[in-house]
Each structure stands twice: as structure tokens, then as C-alpha cells.
Design an enzyme around this catalytic site. Structure first.
Site, PDB file in Angstrom:
ATOM      1  N   ASP A 148     -32.113  33.706 -59.738  1.00 38.28           N
ATOM      2  CA  ASP A 148     -32.316  34.310 -58.437  1.00 38.28           C
ATOM      3  C   ASP A 148     -31.130  33.854 -57.582  1.00 38.28           C
ATOM      4  O   ASP A 148     -30.433  32.895 -57.925  1.00 38.28           O
ATOM      5  CB  ASP A 148     -33.672  33.919 -57.825  1.00 38.28           C
ATOM      6  CG  ASP A 148     -34.109  34.924 -56.753  1.00 38.28           C
ATOM      7  OD1 ASP A 148     -33.238  35.656 -56.231  1.00 38.28           O
ATOM      8  OD2 ASP A 148     -35.312  34.980 -56.422  1.00 38.28           O
ATOM      9  N   TRP A 149     -30.927  34.552 -56.475  1.00 40.04           N
ATOM     10  CA  TRP A 149     -29.696  34.357 -55.700  1.00 40.04           C
ATOM     11  C   TRP A 149     -29.670  32.973 -55.046  1.00 40.04           C
ATOM     12  O   TRP A 149     -30.420  32.695 -54.129  1.00 40.04           O
ATOM     13  CB  TRP A 149     -29.577  35.476 -54.672  1.00 40.04           C
ATOM     14  CG  TRP A 149     -28.806  36.678 -55.177  1.00 40.04           C
ATOM     15  CD1 TRP A 149     -27.769  37.279 -54.522  1.00 40.04           C
ATOM     16  CD2 TRP A 149     -28.963  37.407 -56.394  1.00 40.04           C
ATOM     17  NE1 TRP A 149     -27.273  38.324 -55.275  1.00 40.04           N
ATOM     18  CE2 TRP A 149     -27.975  38.426 -56.422  1.00 40.04           C
ATOM     19  CE3 TRP A 149     -29.808  37.295 -57.499  1.00 40.04           C
ATOM     20  CZ2 TRP A 149     -27.838  39.323 -57.487  1.00 40.04           C
ATOM     21  CZ3 TRP A 149     -29.674  38.188 -58.556  1.00 40.04           C
ATOM     22  CH2 TRP A 149     -28.709  39.181 -58.544  1.00 40.04           C
TER      23      TRP A 149
END
Ligand code: BGC
Length: 743
Positions: free
Chosen positions: A265-266
Site C-alpha cells: 500500500d502507498w
């Protein structure tokens, strides 16, 4: 500077043509198996090029080796449609005019269709649009289980049940990947709240993990063939999910034999060592500079000085290349299409099928459009749009029909329509984006005087009309249905509850339509109001869908994919009232309710919900009869349930038939019953169909941590067939003479 794909490809083709002239290039030979091509390509890559393939080089892209014709790997959000373009290195919208897309209904609305064919169509639509927008990997679907009704992202997921979520996931992934776009199922794993989402450590038993939180991921990988999995922000048993050896290496890659890439995930990566050794394959993020990413320079140096092996890097590169081959990124693929009438039609169909009729006293609905002369449409959500403006699940649509537009269009000017806002939903003053890209927002409530004025005017309008359509519910933004925060309680914002009571006192013919993505309380008004509809967030065609159901063009067939509790304290994560259970204490959240999530809790503890899981009314009625359960496989591990379903009313309609399994006197704790099969059956008035539901060994089994396997006891199980989890119409038995074990 990054090259646009067209220029990159042109350049690459020239370089590739040069290579081709000198030698045979197996990786470009489409007649060879992709593994052979990948092996060849891998052998041609330098260390620097390999490293370049496994970390971001802009907000949504990674990789690209122009010399060899490998284009950038383009990822993009999100689960309901292709997100608007943002800057290369910023979250600010790029202001382009070519980045509109169809918004499909949100995850929970898709789950409420209980129709995997709808979700498969959704995957295809988004896949075709992703191709048109040059995306290789779409960051969706989201499949985290609804553990608490407060989770800000519940709207983005498929509800509270592992089986329903699994079926939706498999269908979505297959639909999307059939369009040569990779589906990235997210967020792996146990990402069930937004409070402290970047750090909270989740503790749960092994059975809970295996039976509740993992099945949809497992099905997405093993059955759906998803080629990408997104590691979640949170920790699981102490380790961050993107660096979690147990989740990524042991379960995902070894047990499930996942061949694709784990994408972070970012900004969910925290160390080079953890990312290298514990299963991450592609580091994405929001921070710069990209060379400082954990899987960039630091990894390269670690390989050069012998800390990490080249084999570890090759494995990551191979997995990334598999994604690229699945997306035909090197071979080239069809152009795709965007915003077509067919896509809009698919969105509308799904929207209509997901709307749930919760109450319909005296058959107030459907309204006959020819008999209605004046309508008061009341409520802020009647004039709002919802598809854009959500963080990662936002879609910039050409047009999203509001509910007011839908109603107005449907009545073709044949009735007087007054609109009155009634209440003002929470406005958001948007602030900065945090490290994960989520924009902060200050919630601005309307003043008491303003709310009073709005309500008074609406009540007047209600009294003067033949029928009142109140369109309320929740909305996106901080502390609503959105990323980054959880809701604070189950109430409807803007004093809607009081307003509804006043409206129904002024006009008995009041219909409440909720536009929301998670359960809400209905205290004080549900008893008084004759009709209630849960419309969710319907995407591009939201208003048309609601109008079609209200005026009877469509017979509602959606069912709740989650329990609506009477009050928060009734639901499993909140019953103890202890912070350790929600939202966590000292950074750790304990899933003490274990397996008893959603209806499993309400049924086992015998707590009456407001509306049960699987519930939804129709404008017709269905009768169930003649159940026969037969055992397959010599009485070991499988069974088939057959029964007759008849539409006994005067309208065509669809029923979602649900099969729950119960193991009496189980040797381990088991929920009261569990959904193990379902089907959506469309019937004309008077028509009967023999429905057949298949049950495999897993339908009866529980997970044994000791055996590391699924065990079905030798026993007589109850097979319960119902119209909802609390409306069981037929009961049968399935007997296994011998126990069975599966992995
Ligand atoms: C979200 C993901 C999303 C990513 C990229 C994160 O904040 O949790 O679901 O795909 O951002 O926008």
C-alpha cells in the site's frame, strides 16, 4: 523524466527491432510460454534495471526498461472505476479532460446484489476502461471484512461474510483479468479499521484468521487467479503487513502458491530488510525521492555487498514481469473503451440489483408514476453526487445522476416536484494530504438555527405533497464513509432522525431512502415510517436506479451483505466496550470476538438485529418447498441441496436463496450457522424453479491449527435454506460417515 507510453513504445520498438536483427529474442516470441519468455527477459536485465522494476518512480508507476521494450508498469485506483489522473509526483488532480470514467456502484452495493455475474461484469467494465486509460494493474477490489459498522471504508468492501466476499472477489478478478488488466486484491490482511491504520497491530486467533479474514483472499488467488495482492498498512501479530513473513511468504506464496506480485500500500513499507526477506515485490508510495525507497538504492547496495542474494531480487522481478505479461504490456493489447453506453448499462443494472428494500408497510411502494400528482423530495443527499471526491475510490464521471434528477426524469413532468434540503450534511473543509495520500478535513456542521429553518421548510413541503421521498443517509469525507477515519457512531448526521419523525407526522406517506455505505441506527423513526430503502452509493447511474425501484420499473432484489445492529453496543467489536477490542489499546487491537463477526455473533448470542444479514424485501413473494439433500463422494466431504422456489406473487422478481450450515455438538466452538452457498434466482409470476446448491468439504469444515488443515467431522449437519439469515424456510440434514481433511 517519464516517457508517455506511446513514445516509450515507439522507442522501444526501434531498439527491439535492432536487437531482433542480431539475435532471436525469446521474450518477444508470443508463441513461447510466458515463463520461458520471462526467464529470458530476466537474464537480459542489469542489476540497476531489475531494481528499477520493483519500486515506484511516480505516484502510480514503476519500472520501465526502454532499452528492452518494457513499458512502465501503470497501476491505478480503484475498485469502482478508473481514478482521475493526478500529478506525476503529487496528489493534485492533473486537470486533464481525458480522464473521465464510468463509476460502478461501490463495493458494498455490489455485494448487496448477491449476484457474482454483476461483479464479473463490473470487473470487465473497469478492465476495458483501464485499458483505454493505459493502466496495467487496477488497485481493487477491496475485500476486507466488515468487523465493525464504524469502519470508514466499509462502503469500499463486500460486507461481513467470508463466503459472499469470496464469490464477489473471484467474479471481479476473473472479469477484470479477462480484459488483460491485472486485479490487485487489497488490503492483505486484517485491515478492518481506519483508526491508526498505519500502525495498529492486529491480534487474533489462527482460526479467526483462516475462517473469517483470509478466505476471500485465498479464493481471489487460488480460484480467481489474481496476479497482484496489496499488502495492508497495519501490523499483524507484530509485523507490518508488507513485511510479514507469515502472511506473505508462508501463507500467500507457499501455501496458496501465489505466482504474482505483492504490492505495498502507498507508503506501507518500513524497512529494506523486512521488504526484501518477508515477501514484498513492489514498493509503491507517496514520498520522494524514489531512489530512497526501501526497495531502491539500499537494496541495490545490499546486493552488491552480499547482504541480500540476487535470487531474492530475481524472484521479485519475475513476479513483476508476470504481472506485466498478464496485462500484455509488452505484447500490446486492444485499445479498450471508456464511458460507453454498455458500461453505463452495466452500472445501472448492478445499481438496481443492489438496492435493498428494508420496509414496505401497506405496500406503499412501488409508487405508480401515473397516480402521483405531487411529490416532496426532501434531503441533502437527493442533490449530492458521491462518485468523485472520495480518496482512493473516487471516480471522475462525465455525469452522475442525483436522486432528484432520477426522480424528475422518471416522472416526465407529470407530477409537481418540490425539493427541500431539509438538513445540511456535514461539509468538509479540505486540508493537507498525509503521508498515505489521504486528505485531512475539518467537519463543519450547520448551525442549530440553520438546521431548524431547513427542517421547518421541509416539513411544510411534506404536508403539502401527496407523497414524501426523503433522501438522506451518510456521505463521504472525514468521519463518514471514507478512508483515513472511522465513523464515531451509527447516527445519521444533520439531525436527520428528528427531521424524519417530523416529516412522517406531517405526511404518513413518507419513504426514507438511505444513501450510505454502512449500517446506520434508525432509532425513533423506523416504527413510524412505512417504507425504507437502502440505496448505497450507486455510481454513475445512482439516481436512475433509485427511481426505477421507487416507481416499480425494477423489482428490488438486493439483500444486506451486513447486519444492521439496533445499537452499536450490540455488535461484536463493541459489546465489551473495551478499547482493546476497538479501536485498540497501546497500539494493539484484539479481535476478542474471534469467529463471531457479523451475523455469526448476533445468531450465536441471540441478539435481535435491526435488520439481519441477507435481508431484503421484494414487491413479490417467494415460496420454498421440497428440499432434498444428497451426499456426494460416498458420503465424504460434499453434498447437494435441491429445492423448489416459486414466485407466488404477481410481479416478476428475483430471490437470493441462502444456504447456511450448522454443526450441532461440534467438538470446537463454532458459530450458530454460516453461509456456505447462495444463488440469485429470477422468476416470472407463478413460475417455479428447482434450485441446486453445491457444497464442498470446506462448507462443513473448520480450520484446525494443529493439523494446519480444514476438518469436517463425521456428523450430521443441519442444512438451512433461507430468504435471510433470520428467515429460514427449509431444513435438511447432511451426514458424513467419516471425517475428512483438506488443505
Ligand atoms: C489506499 C489504497 C490505495 C492507495 C493508492 C492508499 O491510501 O489504502 O487502497 O490503492 O492509497 O491510492
Amino acid at each position: 523524466m517519464l516517457l508517455p507510453r506511446t513514445r516509450l513504445l515507439a522507442w522501444a520498438l526501434l531498439s527491439v527491432a535492432a536487437v531482433r536483427a542480431e539475435e532471436t529474442v525469446p521474450y518477444l516470441d508470443r508463441s513461447l510460454a510466458s515463463e520461458v519468455r520471462i526467464k529470458d527477459l530476466l537474464s537480459r536485465l542489469t542489476l540497476e534495471e531489475k531494481i528499477g522494476l520493483i519500486h515506484a518512480n511516480s505516484k502510480f508507476a514503476a519500472g520501465g526498461v526502454a532499452r528492452l521494450g518494457i513499458p512502465l508498469t501503470w497501476t491505478d485506483d480503484g475498485p469502482d472505476g478508473v481514478r482521475e489522473e493526478v500529478g506525476q509526483d503529487s496528489w493534485v488532480p492533473a486537470g486533464r479532460t481525458d480522464d473521465f470514467a464510468t463509476a460502478m456502484p461501490v463495493g458494498i452495493a455490489m455485494a448487496a446484489t448477491w449476484n457474482p455475474a454483476m461483479t464479473e461484469a463490473e470487473g470487465r467494465v473497469i478492465g476495458e476502461e483501464a485499458r483505454a486509460r493505459n493502466k496495467d494493474v487496477m488497485l481493487g477490489p477491496g475485500l476486507n471484512i466488515m468487523r465493525t459498522p464504524l469502519n470508514g471504508r466499509n462502503y469500499d468492501y463486500f460486507g461481513e461474510d467470508p463466503w459472499l466476499t469470496s464469490r464477489m472477489t473471484v467474479a471481479y478478478v476473473k472479469g477484470m483479468q479477462s480484459e488483460q488488466v491485472v486485479a490487485c486484491i487489497k488490503h492483505f490482511a486484517a485491515n478492518n479499521q481506519e483508526t491508526e491504520r498505519n500502525a495498529v497491530d492486529v491480534e487474533m486467533s489462527e482460526r479467526t484468521l483462516r475462517e473469517i479474514y483470509l478466505p476471500a483472499f485465498e479464493a481471489g488467488v487460488r480460484e480467481g487467479g489474481a496476479m497482484a495482492v496489496m499488502g495492508a498498512y497495519n501490523r499483524f501479530r507484530g509485523d507490518f503487513c508488507c513485511e510479514n513473513d507469515y502472511l506473505l511468504n508462508t501463507i500467500l506464496k507457499k501455501e496458496w502458491k501465489f505466482p504474482g506480485a505483492v504490492i505495498s500500500d502507498w507508503n506501507a513499507t518500513h524497512t529494506t530488510r523486512g521488504a526484501v526477506l518477508h515477501g514484498l515485490d513492489l514498493e509503491m508510495g507517496t514520498r520522494g525521492p524514489y531512489a530512497d525507497y526501501y526497495l531502491a538504492k539500499a537494496y541495490e547496495e545490499g546486493i552488491k555487498n552480499g547482504t541480500y542474494s540476487m535470487a531474492s531480487l530475481d524472484d521479485k522481478v519475475r513476479r513483476n514481469l508476470r504481472m506485466l505479461f498478464a496485462a500484455a504490456a509488452i505484447d500490446g493489447r486492444g485499445p479498450g473503451s471508456i464511458n460507453t453506453p454498455a458500461h453505463r448499462a452495466a452500472a445501472l443494472r448492478a445499481n438496481e440489483e443492489g438496492i435493498v428494500l428494508l420496509k414496505n408497510e401497506g405496500r406503499l411502494l412501488p409508487l405508480d408514476p401515473n397516480q402521483v400528482h405531487s411529490v416532496a423530495v426532501i434531503g441533502d443527499n437527493a442533490v449530492r453526487t458521491f462518485a468523485a471526491g472520495v480518496n482512493s475510490a473516487g471516480v471522475k464521471t462525465f455525469h452522475e445522476t442525483t436522486v432528484l434528477e432520477g426522480i424528475t426524469a422518471r416522472l416526465h413532468g407529470q407530477a409537481d416536484i418540490t425539493f427541500s434540503q431539509g438538513y445540511r450534511g456535514p461539509e468538509q473543509k479540505k486540508g493537507k494530504r498525509d503521508a498515505t495520500g489521504v486528505q485531512s478535513a475539518e467537519v463543519l456542521a450547520a448551525s442549530a438555527l440553520e438546521q431548524q429553518n431547513l427542517a421547518d421548510r421541509a416539513v411544510k413541503a411534506a404536508g403539502a405533497a401527496e407523497v414524501v421521498l426523503f433522501i438522506g443517509g451518510l456521505g463521504h469525507g472525514a468521519y463518514g464513509d471514507d478512508e483515513g477515519t472511522d465513523r464515531k457512531d451509527l447516527s445519521l448526521p444533520g439531525h436527520q432522525a428528528e427531521l424524519i419523525s417530523r416529516l412522517v407526522a406531517a405526511n404518513r406517506r413518507t419513504v426514507v431512502v438511505l444513501v450510505s455505505g454502512s449500517p446506520v441506527e434508525m432509532d425513533g423513526w423506523l416504527e413510524q415510517v412505512p417504507a425504507v430503502v437502502e440505496a448505497w452509493y450507486g455510481g454513475s447511474t445512482a439516481g436512475e436506479g433509485v427511481a426505477a425501484v421507487i416507481f416499480g420499473d425494477v423489482n428490488p432484489s438486493g439483500k444486506l451483505p451486513c447486519t444492521f445492529p439496533r445499537r452499536l453496543k450490540d455488535s461484536p467489536a463493541h459489546a465489551s466496550g473495551l478499547a482493546r477490542q476497538f479501536p485498540g489499546e497501546n497500539g494493539v487491537v484484539h479481535y476478542d470476538e474471534g469467529l463471531l463477526v457479523g451475523y455469526r455473533w448476533f445468531d450465536t448470542k441471540k441478539i435481535q438485529p435491526l435488520f439481519p444479514f441477507g435481508f431484503g424485501l421484494s414487491y413479490t413473494n417467494f415460496a420454498y418447498s421440497h428440499l432434498a439433500v444428497t451426499m456426494g463422494n460416498n458420503g465424504v466431504g460434499s453434498a447437494v441441496a435441491k429445492f423448489d422456489l416459486t414466485n407466488t406473487g404477481s410481479r416478476a422478481g428475483a430471490e437470493v436463496v441462502q444456504l447456511y450450515v450448522r454443526e450441532p455438538q461440534a467438538p470446537v466452538d463454532r458459530p450458530e450457522k454460516e453461509l456456505k452457498a447462495f444463488a440469485k434466482v429470477f422468476l416470472k409470476p407463478g413460475e417455479t424453479q428447482r434450485v441446486e446448491l453445491q457444497l464442498g468439504q470446506r462448507a462443513f469444515a473448520y480450520y484446525s491449527p494443529a493439523l494446519k488443515a480444514w476438518v469436517a467431522d463425521a456428523r450430521t449437519y443441519d442444512v438451512l435454506i433461507g430468504s435471510s439469515s433470520r428467515d429460514i424456510r427449509l431444513q435438511g440434514k447432511a451426514t458424513f460417515a467419516q471425517p475428512s481433511v483438506s488443505r
